[in-house]
Design a protein around this motif. Structure first.
Motif, PDB file in Angstrom:
ATOM      1  N   VAL A  55      44.694  74.014  10.472  1.00 12.65           N
ATOM      2  CA  VAL A  55      45.314  73.968  11.789  1.00 12.65           C
ATOM      3  C   VAL A  55      46.815  73.925  11.612  1.00 12.65           C
ATOM      4  O   VAL A  55      47.552  74.730  12.159  1.00 12.65           O
ATOM      5  CB  VAL A  55      44.827  72.742  12.597  1.00 12.65           C
ATOM      6  CG1 VAL A  55      45.593  72.619  13.891  1.00 12.65           C
ATOM      7  CG2 VAL A  55      43.327  72.849  12.854  1.00 12.65           C
ATOM      8  N   SER A  78      38.771  76.995  20.024  1.00 16.66           N
ATOM      9  CA  SER A  78      38.926  78.142  19.126  1.00 16.66           C
ATOM     10  C   SER A  78      37.747  78.224  18.176  1.00 16.66           C
ATOM     11  O   SER A  78      37.217  79.299  17.885  1.00 16.66           O
ATOM     12  CB  SER A  78      40.235  78.008  18.348  1.00 16.66           C
ATOM     13  OG  SER A  78      40.312  79.017  17.372  1.00 16.66           O
ATOM     14  N   GLU A  91      41.968  72.272  22.032  1.00 14.75           N
ATOM     15  CA  GLU A  91      42.228  73.677  21.731  1.00 14.75           C
ATOM     16  C   GLU A  91      41.552  74.080  20.424  1.00 14.75           C
ATOM     17  O   GLU A  91      41.017  75.174  20.292  1.00 14.75           O
ATOM     18  CB  GLU A  91      43.741  73.929  21.628  1.00 14.75           C
ATOM     19  CG  GLU A  91      44.481  73.802  22.938  1.00 14.75           C
ATOM     20  CD  GLU A  91      44.012  74.853  23.939  1.00 14.75           C
ATOM     21  OE1 GLU A  91      43.899  76.030  23.545  1.00 14.75           O
ATOM     22  OE2 GLU A  91      43.733  74.490  25.100  1.00 14.75           O
ATOM     23  N   VAL A  92      41.604  73.170  19.456  1.00 18.71           N
ATOM     24  CA  VAL A  92      40.975  73.430  18.160  1.00 18.71           C
ATOM     25  C   VAL A  92      39.470  73.615  18.338  1.00 18.71           C
ATOM     26  O   VAL A  92      38.879  74.565  17.835  1.00 18.71           O
ATOM     27  CB  VAL A  92      41.262  72.269  17.185  1.00 18.71           C
ATOM     28  CG1 VAL A  92      40.342  72.324  15.973  1.00 18.71           C
ATOM     29  CG2 VAL A  92      42.727  72.302  16.748  1.00 18.71           C
ATOM     30  N   LEU A 134      45.078  79.870  16.884  1.00 22.25           N
ATOM     31  CA  LEU A 134      45.512  78.934  17.927  1.00 22.25           C
ATOM     32  C   LEU A 134      46.723  79.528  18.632  1.00 22.25           C
ATOM     33  O   LEU A 134      47.502  80.255  18.011  1.00 22.25           O
ATOM     34  CB  LEU A 134      45.941  77.600  17.313  1.00 22.25           C
ATOM     35  CG  LEU A 134      44.879  76.601  16.874  1.00 22.25           C
ATOM     36  CD1 LEU A 134      45.549  75.421  16.215  1.00 22.25           C
ATOM     37  CD2 LEU A 134      44.039  76.152  18.065  1.00 22.25           C
ATOM     38  N   THR A 188      50.476  75.549  20.480  1.00 20.08           N
ATOM     39  CA  THR A 188      49.545  74.501  20.047  1.00 20.08           C
ATOM     40  C   THR A 188      49.770  74.172  18.579  1.00 20.08           C
ATOM     41  O   THR A 188      49.848  73.008  18.177  1.00 20.08           O
ATOM     42  CB  THR A 188      48.091  74.969  20.261  1.00 20.08           C
ATOM     43  OG1 THR A 188      47.949  75.451  21.586  1.00 20.08           O
ATOM     44  CG2 THR A 188      47.115  73.860  19.984  1.00 20.08           C
ATOM     45  N   ARG A 189      49.872  75.215  17.749  1.00 20.91           N
ATOM     46  CA  ARG A 189      50.074  74.981  16.328  1.00 20.91           C
ATOM     47  C   ARG A 189      51.442  74.333  16.085  1.00 20.91           C
ATOM     48  O   ARG A 189      51.591  73.470  15.227  1.00 20.91           O
ATOM     49  CB  ARG A 189      49.949  76.279  15.532  1.00 20.91           C
ATOM     50  CG  ARG A 189      49.627  76.004  14.054  1.00 20.91           C
ATOM     51  CD  ARG A 189      49.611  77.233  13.179  1.00 20.91           C
ATOM     52  NE  ARG A 189      48.849  78.347  13.684  1.00 20.91           N
ATOM     53  CZ  ARG A 189      47.527  78.447  13.611  1.00 20.91           C
ATOM     54  NH1 ARG A 189      46.832  77.481  13.041  1.00 20.91           N
ATOM     55  NH2 ARG A 189      46.914  79.498  14.094  1.00 20.91           N
ATOM     56  N   GLU A 204      49.595  83.726  16.074  1.00 23.43           N
ATOM     57  CA  GLU A 204      48.450  82.911  16.483  1.00 23.43           C
ATOM     58  C   GLU A 204      47.399  82.770  15.384  1.00 23.43           C
ATOM     59  O   GLU A 204      46.619  81.836  15.381  1.00 23.43           O
ATOM     60  CB  GLU A 204      47.799  83.514  17.737  1.00 23.43           C
ATOM     61  CG  GLU A 204      48.726  83.452  18.936  1.00 23.43           C
ATOM     62  CD  GLU A 204      48.119  84.088  20.177  1.00 23.43           C
ATOM     63  OE1 GLU A 204      48.616  83.801  21.270  1.00 23.43           O
ATOM     64  OE2 GLU A 204      47.161  84.868  20.045  1.00 23.43           O
ATOM     65  N   VAL A 221      45.787  69.225  21.634  1.00 22.32           N
ATOM     66  CA  VAL A 221      45.587  70.078  20.462  1.00 22.32           C
ATOM     67  C   VAL A 221      44.127  70.046  20.008  1.00 22.32           C
ATOM     68  O   VAL A 221      43.530  71.083  19.704  1.00 22.32           O
ATOM     69  CB  VAL A 221      46.510  69.639  19.307  1.00 22.32           C
ATOM     70  CG1 VAL A 221      46.143  70.368  18.023  1.00 22.32           C
ATOM     71  CG2 VAL A 221      47.967  69.896  19.663  1.00 22.32           C
TER      72      VAL A 221
END
Lengths: 205, 605
Positions: free
Chosen positions: B352, B449, B445-446, B320, B324-325, B594, B442
């Motif tokens: 995550v 990914s 984004e998860v 990520l 974001t993380r 990341e 988030v």
């Protein structure tokens, strides 16, 4: 909750060599009898599923060797038994006299929580031999001994003719089931203030 | 492919593991039998068992075979009815033969009489019976009996729960399975079997207990019996015995590690308080306590061959963008300050973010077992849940409480607390977290990914000067590519990088030559062997290993900071492979913020 919980009962068969332990088991599980004698060596295991009173359960039968040289295996084999079957040959006095030793040895080695009430069943086997003429242990004597040991159920059986075998194992299963206790499983919860040490109170099972 | 598998007969799923189908063999590897067995050989005459034979009533027509084969012993049983079977221990013959019995009977039940003859006649008839049983089960009527969770099979990637429950030790198919797992009590009562019905295997279970106890009686312990291609691995955990019988050629250490995880999974569900129950009452039957968990164990065993966390003892994060993380971590930290022991946000088996109370540490194995428990229990998906669980490496004796809620189809939140009253508080926490996560994008984004698979080896920077320092620019530039690339430079197919300080690993996506499940499984097995040989205490520690076989070139590199496992095309050049590995390490370093969870405070073990 599963409505039909399955139970497994561990049943140990003990008695002098040659009294017919393996034959009884074979008659019960496989409905077969062989007149040939083959000594059991160490232990032999059979499984039988039984349906009784709407309950399905499994008998895990431990057929042990009667010879004394195998008795060092006791602790390993007897642990956690639900029922113990003592077998003697009605035609051999010595095998009856030894019942006491087998019973005591079992109680010592298995060390059940309530030895007084541990479920035993006694079988006087080979009642068919010679039409009963070679019999040396009377039924009365056998029943008296069983009564003196806390009313152990007694059956006269013939593995050869299949007499009383089914009936005997029914009682074995029933008595084994009786001693089954339901308890509550309740482990501790972690005390975060002191994470490495669980609280002292034990589990209630 | 996944949906395929669930709908058809299970055998296509793990053919490698399920049908060994080898020739009958009589070879015995006496050397590899543990020393402890030598000690018992003299006494072996005392355990045995009667020959298979005619007094067993098998009204099947394979009788003549039985009389031919003396060696078909221990695992042999009666063709007659499914309700009765016999098994026993070894024979009373010479020592040499005793080992042969272990071979033929226990580990590799393929000696004469079983595989071909008995099987062919016996199984045709029983085959039709089996189908009937399965049908009944699929209708759900008897599912509850063995506690299997009934699942929507269209969702399952493999057949969840107990498989082949109709089998027992008399079934040819059962004997041919490549990898068995058994759990039993110290009184010989079955607790769990990967294949087959536990109760029908009661005789087999008793045999295993007798072997273990017999060796214990002699003041020794049995760890491993090798018999031909089969290994029988034993693990004794107090009153609980675990046994794996495998012909997968995995190293002993790996198999034992798998038994440890199997035990850990059991502890996660029940805590080690079960020991006390056995102390009080040796007859204690723990199977009812494990009711409904078949899927948890089958999923665990399944992951032994498909999840490197099981042998690396490390966890992996979902790649990520750093910000974001951070955003996810911040909101988890918020709730952690209100009495939550651990707050974990996961997507499938990938972390995550994760936050814990100070001083509280979460072991990667615990995390793996917890994630497996959550992912394999279907009920967690359908509603928010609150369940007691135990983290075996954290405190094996006591329960914590887990609040579990799925935020979307793959992403779930676990909040662990010590208070059994905390449900409503944790529910509020979850609502807060969920709000923040969706506002800050988030979750999207998860998902991105997850679906894009960002760590692709064909993105390995070729020119060191062109390093970008982020995985995510790359993807924005080339959004349309498929997940599995053609392969990296110099024939690089795949790599795993394990950071020793972080207890985390990162695994690249697979290149197309290993896109199938079987190929991936084979590669993981190869990594597993590498791992075992690199960590062999007897001869190690090693720093590098280069190995070429018909499938790959494997390169392993272990330093104080990391371990790198890389697979190349079998024709790869050694010098080039080494150069590529250096570049991989550099790449991992460049994008470490990341792919790893950095500065996660809870890891203080």
């Amino acid at each position: 909750m599963p409505s039909r919980r399955r139970t497994l009962l561990k049943v140990i068969i003990l008695g002098d060599s040659g009294v017919g332990k393996t034959s009884l088991m074979n008659q019960y599980v496989n409905k077969k009898f062989s007149p040939q004698y083959k000594a059991t060596i160490g232990a032999d295991f059979l499984t039988k599923e039984v349906q009784s009173d709407d309950r399905l359960f499994t008998l895990q039968i431990w057929d042990t060797a009667g010879q004394e040289r195998f008795q060092s295996l006791g602790v390993a084999f007897y642990r956690g038994a639900d029922c113990c079957v003592l077998v003697y040959d009605v035609n051999v006095q010595k095998s009856f006299d030894n019942l006491n030793n087998w019973r005591e040895e079992f109680l010592i080695q298995a060390s059940p929580s309530d030895p007084e009430n541990f479920p035993f069943v006694v079988l006087g086997n080979k009642v068919d031999v010679d039409g009963g003429n070679s019999r040396v242990v009377s039924e009365k004597k056998a029943r008296a001994w069983c009564a003196s040991k806390g009313n152990i159920p007694y059956f006269e059986t013939s593995a050869k003719d299949g007499i009383n075998v089914e009936e005997a194992f029914e009682v074995i299963a029933k008595n084994g089931l009786k001693s089954e206790e339901e308890e509550i499983y309740l482990p501790d919860t972690i005390d975060v203030g002191n994470t490495s040490q669980p609280r002292a109170s034990g589990c209630d099972c | 492919m996944a949906s395929d598998l669930s709908s058809q007969s299970p055998s296509s799923d793990e053919e490698e593991e399920e049908s060994a189908g080898q020739k009958p063999k009589t070879a015995v590897n006496a050397n590899s039998i543990d020393n402890s067995l030598d000690a018992i050989e003299n006494q072996l005459s005392s355990i045995s068992f009667n020959t298979p034979i005619d007094e067993r009533t098998a009204p099947s027509d394979d009788h003549h075979h039985e009389s031919e084969s003396l060696s078909e012993t221990a695992m042999n049983s009666i063709g007659e009815s499914s309700s009765s079977r016999r098994s026993g221990l070894w024979t009373s013959n010479l020592e040499v033969e005793v080992e042969a019995e272990v071979d033929g009977g226990l580990a590799s039940p393929s000696s004469s009489g079983y595989a071909g003859e008995r099987g062919s006649s016996g199984s045709v008839t029983s085959g039709s019976g089996i189908d009937v049983v399965r049908e009944v089960r699929d209708n759900g009527s008897s599912m509850g009996d063995d506690g299997a969770v009934v699942l929507d099979s269209s969702e399952a990637q493999w057949i969840r729960g107990k498989r082949h429950a109709d089998e027992d030790d008399a079934s040819v198919s059962w004997r041919k399975r490549k990898k068995h797992f058994f759990v039993l009590s110290h009184s010989g009562k079955p607790i769990y079997s990967r294949y087959g019905d536990e109760h029908k295997l009661a005789g087999f279970s008793a045999t295993l207990q007798a072997i273990i106890s017999f060796v214990e009686n002699g003041g020794d312990r049995v760890k491993l019996v090798r018999a031909g291609k089969h290994q029988v691995v034993f693990l004794v955990k107090g009153p609980i015995y675990l046994v794996c019988i495998s012909c997968t050629e995995e190293p002993y250490e790996s198999l034992r590690g798998q038994l440890e995880l199997l035990y850990g999974q059991m502890i996660l569900i029940l805590t080690r308080s079960v020991d006390r129950c056995f102390e009080k009452n040796p007859k204690f039957d723990m199977t009812p306590l494990l009711g409904g968990t078949d899927a948890v164990f089958s999923s665990l065993i399944h992951s032994f061959s498909l999840n490197p966390a099981t042998f690396l003892h490390a966890y992996t994060c979902l790649p990520l963008a750093y910000a974001t993380r951070q955003a996810a971590g911040a909101v988890l930290q918020d709730v952690a300050d209100t009495g939550v022991v651990f707050a974990i946000l996961m997507c499938k088996d990938k972390v995550v973010s994760l936050v814990g109370l100070q001083k509280a540490s979460l072991h990667p194995d615990d995390m793996f077992l917890l994630a497996n428990f959550v992912m394999s229990s279907e009920s967690f998906r359908t509603s928010e849940s609150f369940s007691p669980i135990c983290l075996p490496r954290y405190n094996p004796m006591a329960f914590l409480y887990a609040y579990v809620h799925y935020l979307d189809v793959d992403t779930y939140l676990i909040l662990l607390t010590a208070s059994s009253q905390a449900f409503f508080h944790l529910k509020e926490c979850r609502i807060r977290i969920e709000t923040v996560l969706s506002k800050s994008n988030v979750l999207n984004e998860v998902q991105r990914s997850m679906s894009e698979g960002v760590l692709r080896i064909d993105h390995l920077p070729v020119d060191p000067s062109a390093r970008s320092g982020s995985l995510f620019h790359l993807n924005q530039r080339r959004p349309s590519e498929t997940v599995t690339g053609i392969g990296g430079p110099a024939g690089l197919l795949h790599f795993i990088y394990r950071s020793i300080y972080l207890d985390q690993y990162i695994s690249s996506e697979f290149a197309s030559p290993i896109s199938g499940r079987q190929q991936q499984k084979r590669l993981y097995r190869a990594y597993q062997r590498l791992y075992a040989s690199m960590h062999d205490k007897g001869v190690g520690p090693h720093k590098t290993q280069f190995r070429r076989d018909e499938n790959y070139v494997l390169l392993c590199w272990v330093t104080q900071d990391f371990e790198l496992y890389a697979a190349f095309d079998p024709l790869a050049d050694k010098a080039t492979a080494i150069r590529i590995c250096n570049r991989v390490c550099q790449w991992v370093k460049d994008v470490e913020n990341e792919i790893f969870l950095l500065g996660a405070s809870p890891f203080s073990w």
